[in-house]
Design an enzyme around this catalytic site. Structure first.
Site, short mmCIF file in Angstrom:
data_model
loop_
_atom_site.label_atom_id
_atom_site.label_comp_id
_atom_site.label_asym_id
_atom_site.label_seq_id
_atom_site.Cartn_x
_atom_site.Cartn_y
_atom_site.Cartn_z
N LYS A 1 0.84 -1.19 0.00
CA LYS A 1 0.00 0.00 0.00
C LYS A 1 0.88 1.25 0.00
O LYS A 1 1.61 1.50 0.95
CB LYS A 1 -0.89 0.05 1.25
CG LYS A 1 -1.91 1.18 1.15
CD LYS A 1 -2.59 1.48 2.46
CE LYS A 1 -1.84 2.47 3.30
NZ LYS A 1 -1.70 3.81 2.70
N GLY B 1 7.11 4.56 8.39
CA GLY B 1 6.22 5.69 8.66
C GLY B 1 6.45 6.22 10.06
O GLY B 1 7.54 6.06 10.62
N SER B 2 5.43 6.80 10.62
CA SER B 2 5.60 7.45 11.93
C SER B 2 5.69 6.43 13.06
O SER B 2 5.15 5.33 12.96
CB SER B 2 4.41 8.36 12.19
OG SER B 2 3.21 7.62 12.18
N THR B 3 6.37 6.80 14.12
CA THR B 3 6.50 5.93 15.29
C THR B 3 5.12 5.66 15.88
O THR B 3 4.83 4.55 16.34
CB THR B 3 7.43 6.57 16.33
OG1 THR B 3 8.76 6.61 15.76
CG2 THR B 3 7.49 5.77 17.62
N GLU B 4 4.26 6.65 15.79
CA GLU B 4 2.90 6.50 16.32
C GLU B 4 2.16 5.33 15.65
O GLU B 4 1.60 4.46 16.33
CB GLU B 4 2.18 7.81 16.03
CG GLU B 4 0.91 8.01 16.77
CD GLU B 4 0.19 9.24 16.19
OE1 GLU B 4 0.81 10.03 15.46
OE2 GLU B 4 -1.01 9.35 16.46
N GLY C 1 3.60 2.99 13.86
CA GLY C 1 4.41 1.79 14.12
C GLY C 1 3.98 1.12 15.41
O GLY C 1 3.88 -0.11 15.49
N GLU D 1 10.32 0.69 10.28
CA GLU D 1 11.30 1.76 10.09
C GLU D 1 10.55 3.05 10.40
O GLU D 1 9.67 3.45 9.65
CB GLU D 1 11.81 1.70 8.64
CG GLU D 1 13.14 2.38 8.50
CD GLU D 1 12.99 3.81 8.05
OE1 GLU D 1 12.94 4.68 8.95
OE2 GLU D 1 12.90 4.05 6.84
P1 NAI Z 1 1.82 7.69 8.85
O1 NAI Z 1 2.73 6.89 9.69
O2 NAI Z 1 0.43 7.87 9.29
O3 NAI Z 1 1.76 7.06 7.38
C1 NAI Z 1 2.60 6.11 6.86
C2 NAI Z 1 1.80 5.01 6.16
O4 NAI Z 1 1.02 4.30 7.11
C3 NAI Z 1 0.81 5.53 5.14
O5 NAI Z 1 0.78 4.66 4.04
C4 NAI Z 1 -0.52 5.48 5.88
O6 NAI Z 1 -1.63 5.36 5.04
C5 NAI Z 1 -0.35 4.24 6.71
N1 NAI Z 1 -1.18 4.17 7.91
C6 NAI Z 1 -1.72 5.17 8.63
N2 NAI Z 1 -2.41 4.68 9.68
C7 NAI Z 1 -2.29 3.34 9.63
C8 NAI Z 1 -2.76 2.27 10.45
N3 NAI Z 1 -3.47 2.49 11.53
N4 NAI Z 1 -2.43 1.02 10.10
C9 NAI Z 1 -1.68 0.77 9.02
N5 NAI Z 1 -1.22 1.74 8.21
C10 NAI Z 1 -1.51 3.00 8.51
O7 NAI Z 1 2.47 9.08 8.60
P2 NAI Z 1 1.73 10.42 8.13
O8 NAI Z 1 0.41 10.58 8.80
O9 NAI Z 1 1.73 10.43 6.66
O10 NAI Z 1 2.69 11.52 8.71
C11 NAI Z 1 2.60 11.91 10.07
C12 NAI Z 1 3.96 12.17 10.64
O11 NAI Z 1 4.69 10.96 10.65
C13 NAI Z 1 4.82 13.10 9.82
O12 NAI Z 1 4.58 14.41 10.18
C14 NAI Z 1 6.18 12.67 10.17
O13 NAI Z 1 6.59 13.30 11.35
C15 NAI Z 1 6.05 11.20 10.41
N6 NAI Z 1 6.48 10.38 9.28
C16 NAI Z 1 7.66 9.76 9.39
C17 NAI Z 1 8.12 9.00 8.35
C18 NAI Z 1 9.42 8.33 8.45
O14 NAI Z 1 9.87 7.75 7.47
N7 NAI Z 1 10.07 8.36 9.57
C19 NAI Z 1 7.39 8.85 7.11
C20 NAI Z 1 6.11 9.51 7.12
C21 NAI Z 1 5.71 10.26 8.17
#
Ligand code: NAI
Length: 810
Positions: free
Chosen positions: A194, A246-249, A251, A268
């Site tokens: 996804k 993605g985000s630690t939250e 994760g 990651e």
């Molecule tokens: P996110 O962690 O919500 O999104 C990453 C992926 O996870 C997206 O494909 C999203 O659709 C999916 N996702 C969201 N909720 C999910 C769930 N409950 N179960 C499974 N998959 C889920 O990150 P987001 O909302 O795009 O960004 C928020 C903050 O996260 C950013 O401001 C940034 O600080 C951080 N972030 C960090 C990343 C990294 O590589 N360290 C990458 C993206 C965001």
């Protein structure tokens, strides 16, 4: 008057140089700007009929409608992946290599199209998508075509995990896809991926490429959608592994959601990576380094060097140079080849950046931005520098994920390390100094999965990448990354975890009776076994310790007769043991492999000296006459890990950036180890020995039912020069103690071998500080008794790889 080249060079002014978007638009139009789901090799509408808008961040204009996949759609994709998996695996390494190679070639042939589409969809400068992202994507597929080819010889004892669910973020859409799909396919898995909802387009274009190279149906499935689709993947019962960036939250949500499911997991996550500048660094290079560290991809980089720590003496000069450079940076249309900083992904992210910057100012840090202003027809944010930021400030601790650099100063290298590690994250670090001794002294002390020396944000398929602490676990890239997508053959055969062994719950005998009356009384009725008038204590910080609660419990023999008493440890005892382990951990990690080997041999020798007595005790506890064999196997195992103590080497990755990359397996730190009831001595030794051989300090909870096997072992520890605190033993109720360990913030990893329910609980509780877990899933019942009881897996689970990039050669 026309400008001369010399004039232009002097003023460094030039006009826009936009890359054409014609072909990308033509591709979007050819699809009527509406995209379905790519499942089982064909395109379909989402079950719900729901679509969402995808925007270009540089203008806010809509690019396309993208399908929102539902649970049912995810299920279809998983079924397709499952149906395709066997044949894909059976194709063999060479067959899979041919496909991966074809994909890599296809990516190169269409590289400009992919670059432009990526820039349109994500807002990153075309210079970056064209020169960094897309070449790395192709490189990843080439590199893993190689691993597919070599799998049968280099990973002989491993097989694919099966069907993999992969969820990626929006900051490097196609690169993250490559990091996920290439190793998965190479190792014989099939995938359901996804993309992030902001950036689906290159993944959809990639699906077409899979079709074009004739990839068998169902091997790659692309389901678009938001977090709901992600959650459906995470929760799907027929997925064998989840890989998430993605985000630690999120994760953390995924860790809890997969607890107990037996799904393999790699995460990651976020970072707040230090960028450490010593006073002998070449400051002009450092300034360019900062540009790459925090303004690359608008700072929306998980490993961005977002915390600059400067040696006090050069701070003022460094800031002045940096401000001069910032004044020259160009923010604007990302398709312009002369632009340094593109657009922020979405209004929600722009708001987050703006809010955190505001908070930084309110908390008293000094903020600086260049004099020019940003374009207003898209989502832009100027490069921003904070100075005088206190270590506890929100902007020093929180991942901003934008073009915002926070900084502070240090006086000594020790202070630099302390500040660098003052974070819950541990993804990456950069160290800038002309003194290689200093750089290589600091690199191992920084808690981070990647350390770049005099460089930053360099990536390559040959090097592993991934975090320590709350930045997650697992590696992507390099040989170390392959293990995320394979399972040892002996575990593949075993299937799902056993349920908790029955009848192990301890019956408390009340406050420890000085005379062990209960034992004596029972023993009187059983003349065959003379009374053992002794209550085994706990072993904490190198000393025997009475349990905090003052309770003990009875250990029964195989025939039900009481054999003795073990201390009933509680929460406080675990906390004391963790404290003792923490005191010992740093020094133990730094001892030489040679010394650790000597100590493990010595343990073997001292166990041999008490072999008969230990064997007798085991026979009485578990019944039968296998005690002697179990003790002999335990001695053998101690020798095995003594042997490994100075041999589990890292690797040098040849990354093509005038660098060598040192892949160093480092200890995890303080580990909780919860042993099963089966083979109480051998299993205990098989778990504790590899962990300490690799430099971890452990808090071990031995078999609840047969605890005396381990309490006798601490007398062996006592006589074998094991430093105080390296091995701590707390007996008692297994699941009560393991829950305390799993939730403890100062425990960095936990192994739990106590059945399915306990495994689930441990995995759930581990999400607090994202500690590494290894539980019963897929482990055969008799693992300790076979060759695999001393397999590589134990060494790998005892370590985490740090990749240190060192400039080398021209
Ligand atoms: P996110 O962690 O919500 O999104 C990453 C992926 O996870 C997206 O494909 C999203 O659709 C999916 N996702 C969201 N909720 C999910 C769930 N409950 N179960 C499974 N998959 C889920 O990150 P987001 O909302 O795009 O960004 C928020 C903050 O996260 C950013 O401001 C940034 O600080 C951080 N972030 C960090 C990343 C990294 O590589 N360290 C990458 C993206 C965001």
């Amino acid at each position: 008057m026309a400008k001369t080249v010399a004039d232009i060079f002097e003023s460094l002014e030039w006009g826009p140089a936009p890359e054409s978007r014609k072909e990308a638009d033509a591709w979007l139009d050819a699809h009527a700007r509406r995209f379905g789901l790519y499942i089982d090799g064909s395109w379909s509408d989402p079950e719900s009929g729901e679509y969402f808008d995808s925007f270009a961040p540089s203008s806010g204009a809509k690019l396309a409608d993208v399908a929102q996949a539902s649970k049912g759609d995810v299920d279809r994709a998983v079924k397709a992946a499952r149906a395709a998996q066997r044949a894909w695996e059976a194709l063999g390494g060479h067959g899979r290599a041919r496909y991966l190679y074809a994909i890599a070639r296809g990516l190169q042939k269409h590289s400009r199209m992919f670059s432009v589409l990526e820039t349109l969809d994500n807002g990153k400068p075309i210079r970056e998508s064209r020169d960094i992202d897309i070449p790395l994507v192709a490189r990843h597929f080439y590199h893993h075509a190689g691993w597919a080819q070599l799998m049968e010889t280099e990973l002989r004892d491993y097989g694919p995990v099966g069907v993999v669910g992969q969820i990626i973020p929006w900051n490097f859409p196609l690169l993250m896809l490559a990091w996920k799909i290439a190793p998965a396919l190479a190792m014989g898995n099939t995938v359901v991926l996804k993309p992030a909802e902001f950036t689906s387009l290159t993944a959809l274009r990639f699906a077409e490429l899979c079709d074009a190279v004739g990839l068998p149906k169902g091997v790659v499935n692309i389901v678009t959608g938001d977090g709901r689709t992600g959650a459906a993947i995470v929760e799907h019962p027929d997925i064998d592994k989840i890989a998430f960036t993605g985000s630690t939250e999120v994760g953390r949500i995924i860790r809890v959601a997969t607890a107990g499911s037996g799904k393999k997991l790699s995460l990651e996550l976020g970072g707040k990576s230090p960028f450490i500048v010593f006073d002998d660094a070449d400051l002009d290079s450092v300034v360019e380094g900062v540009v790459d560290a925090i303004w690359f991809n608008q700072g929306q980089v998980c490993c961005a060097g977002s915390r600059m720590l400067m040696h006090e003496g050069i701070a003022e000069r460094m800031v002045a140079k940096l401000q001069a450079r910032m004044e020259k940076l160009r923010v604007g249309d990302p398709l312009d080849k002369a632009v340094d900083i593109g657009a922020i992904i979405a209004p929600v992210q722009l708001e987050r950046i703006t809010r955190l910057v505001q908070q930084g100012v309110e908390e008293g840090a000094k903020m600086w931005q260049p004099s020019w202003s940003c374009p207003t027809d898209g989502w832009f944010y100027p490069p921003t520098l904070f100075t005088d930021v206190s270590p506890a400030a929100t902007i020093m601790q929180e991942e901003i994920f934008g073009p915002v650099l926070v900084s502070s100063t240090f006086r000594t290298p020790e202070e630099a390390v302390e500040l660098a590690n003052n974070t819950r994250y541990g993804l990456a670090a950069s160290i800038w100094t002309e003194n290689i001794n200093l750089a290589l002294d600091i690199a191992p002390k920084v808690v981070a999965g990647t350390v770049w020396i005099n460089s930053t944000n360099v990536f390559d398929a040959a090097s592993g990448f991934g975090g320590y602490r709350e930045s997650g676990y697992g590696r992507e890239g390099g040989r170390e990354g392959l293990y995320e997508y394979v399972v040892p053959s002996w575990m593949r055969m075993a299937g799902k975890p056993p349920s908790a062994s029955a009848g192990t719950s301890a019956t408390t005998t009340g406050p420890a009776s000085p005379g062990g009356r209960a034992v004596a009384a029972a023993a009187a009725a059983s003349p065959a076994f003379p009374p053992i008038d002794r209550t085994a204590k706990l072993y904490i910080g190198g000393k025997q310790a009475r349990p905090d609660g003052g309770y003990s419990y009875q250990i029964a023999g195989a025939d039900g007769s009481p054999l003795g008493e073990a201390s009933l440890g509680n929460r406080k005892d675990i906390r004391n043991a963790v404290e003792a382990a923490n005191r010992a951990a740093g020094k133990w990690a730094r001892t030489t492999g040679h010394l650790r080997a000597q100590i493990l041999y010595y343990l073997g020798e001292n166990l041999a000296a008490r072999a008969e007595e230990m064997a007798r005790r085991i026979d009485r506890m578990v019944g039968g006459d296998g005690g002697a064999r179990e003790v002999a196997a335990s001695i053998d195992r101690l020798f095995t890990y003594a042997a490994w103590a100075d041999k589990y080497d890292g690797a040098v990755h040849h990354t093509p950036f005038r660098m060598v990359t040192l892949a160093m397996p480092e200890p995890i730190g303080v580990m909780g180890i919860v042993a099963p009831d089966e083979a109480p001595l051998l299993a205990f030794v098989s778990l504790v020995a590899p962990a300490i051989a690799r430099g971890n300090a452990v808090v071990a909870v031995p078999s609840e039912r047969h605890a005396l096997a381990a309490t006798d072992f601490y007398q062996v520890l006592d006589t074998s020069d094991v430093p105080a605190g390296v091995v701590n033993i707390v007996t008692g109720r297994r699941d009560e103690l393991s829950a305390v360990l799993a939730a403890h913030d100062d425990v960095a990893g936990i192994w739990y071998f106590g059945g399915a329910e306990g495994s689930a609980e441990v995995e759930k509780l581990s999400a607090g500080n994202m500690k590494r877990t290894w539980t019963d899933h897929g482990i055969p019942r008799d693992w300790y008794d076979a060759r695999q009881g001393a397999g590589d897996e134990f060494l790998r689970e005892s370590t985490q790889v740090k990749n240190i990039w060192v400039p080398y050669g021209e």
